[in-house]
Scaffold this motif. Structure first.
Motif, short mmCIF file in Angstrom:
data_model
loop_
_atom_site.label_atom_id
_atom_site.label_comp_id
_atom_site.label_asym_id
_atom_site.label_seq_id
_atom_site.Cartn_x
_atom_site.Cartn_y
_atom_site.Cartn_z
N ARG A 134 0.83 -1.22 0.00
CA ARG A 134 0.00 0.00 0.00
C ARG A 134 0.85 1.26 0.00
O ARG A 134 0.41 2.31 -0.44
CB ARG A 134 -0.95 -0.02 1.19
N ALA A 135 2.10 1.18 0.48
CA ALA A 135 3.00 2.32 0.46
C ALA A 135 3.62 2.54 -0.92
O ALA A 135 4.19 3.59 -1.18
CB ALA A 135 4.10 2.13 1.50
N SER A 136 3.48 1.56 -1.80
CA SER A 136 4.07 1.66 -3.13
C SER A 136 3.38 2.73 -3.96
O SER A 136 2.17 2.89 -3.91
CB SER A 136 3.94 0.30 -3.85
N THR A 137 4.18 3.45 -4.74
CA THR A 137 3.62 4.44 -5.65
C THR A 137 3.26 3.83 -7.00
O THR A 137 2.61 4.47 -7.81
CB THR A 137 4.62 5.58 -5.87
N GLU A 138 3.68 2.59 -7.25
CA GLU A 138 3.44 1.95 -8.54
C GLU A 138 2.31 0.93 -8.50
O GLU A 138 1.74 0.60 -9.53
CB GLU A 138 4.70 1.25 -9.02
N LEU A 139 2.01 0.40 -7.31
CA LEU A 139 1.00 -0.66 -7.20
C LEU A 139 -0.19 -0.19 -6.38
O LEU A 139 -0.07 0.64 -5.48
CB LEU A 139 1.59 -1.90 -6.53
N ARG A 140 -1.34 -0.75 -6.72
CA ARG A 140 -2.56 -0.53 -5.94
C ARG A 140 -3.07 -1.88 -5.50
O ARG A 140 -3.19 -2.81 -6.30
CB ARG A 140 -3.60 0.19 -6.81
N VAL A 141 -3.38 -2.02 -4.22
CA VAL A 141 -3.88 -3.27 -3.67
C VAL A 141 -5.37 -3.36 -3.95
O VAL A 141 -6.13 -2.43 -3.66
CB VAL A 141 -3.61 -3.36 -2.15
N GLY A 142 -5.79 -4.49 -4.53
CA GLY A 142 -7.21 -4.72 -4.79
C GLY A 142 -7.83 -5.50 -3.65
O GLY A 142 -7.55 -5.25 -2.48
N ASP A 143 -8.65 -6.48 -3.98
CA ASP A 143 -9.34 -7.29 -2.98
C ASP A 143 -8.35 -8.16 -2.21
O ASP A 143 -7.40 -8.69 -2.76
CB ASP A 143 -10.37 -8.21 -3.63
N VAL A 144 -8.60 -8.30 -0.91
CA VAL A 144 -7.83 -9.19 -0.05
C VAL A 144 -8.81 -10.19 0.53
O VAL A 144 -9.81 -9.82 1.14
CB VAL A 144 -7.14 -8.41 1.09
N SER A 145 -8.55 -11.48 0.30
CA SER A 145 -9.45 -12.55 0.79
C SER A 145 -8.66 -13.50 1.67
O SER A 145 -7.55 -13.89 1.33
CB SER A 145 -10.03 -13.34 -0.39
#
Length: 96
Positions: free
Chosen positions: A26-37
């Motif tokens: 979540r701190a990454s500027t390049e990635l976005r976290v989607g669903d977490v199951s």
């Protein structure tokens, strides 16, 4: 959509690891976290944690930097840097 799967027989250890990994992602500027199951293991104790990832869209005017490590060339270990964005290849013609 790309996914990361964490699994193990110790549910508490898997959850702790997942929480640490999610903070970093979540701190990454390049990635976005989607669903977490989180789901129980099918064959024994423990859990599985699935995390979906998306690339963030670059903001207008901001260059995109991609770093690729090559192991098959002399001088391996050096990173080749590519700057800018590229258009996707056009769809191939149908083969009838």
């Amino acid at each position: 959509m790309p996914q990361i799967r964490l699994m193990g027989s110790d549910a508490a250890a898997v959850q702790e690891t997942a929480e640490a990994m999610l903070r970093a992602l979540r701190a990454s500027t390049e990635l976005r976290v989607g669903d977490v199951s989180t789901v129980p293991n099918r064959r024994g104790p423990g859990v599985r944690v699935y995390v979906e990832l998306l690339l963030r869209e670059p903001t207008e005017g901001q260059p995109v930097t991609v770093t690729v490590e090559r192991e098959d060339r002399p001088g391996s270990g050096r990173a080749a840097r590519v700057r800018g964005s590229r258009e996707a290849l056009p769809p191939s013609a149908p083969r009838w």
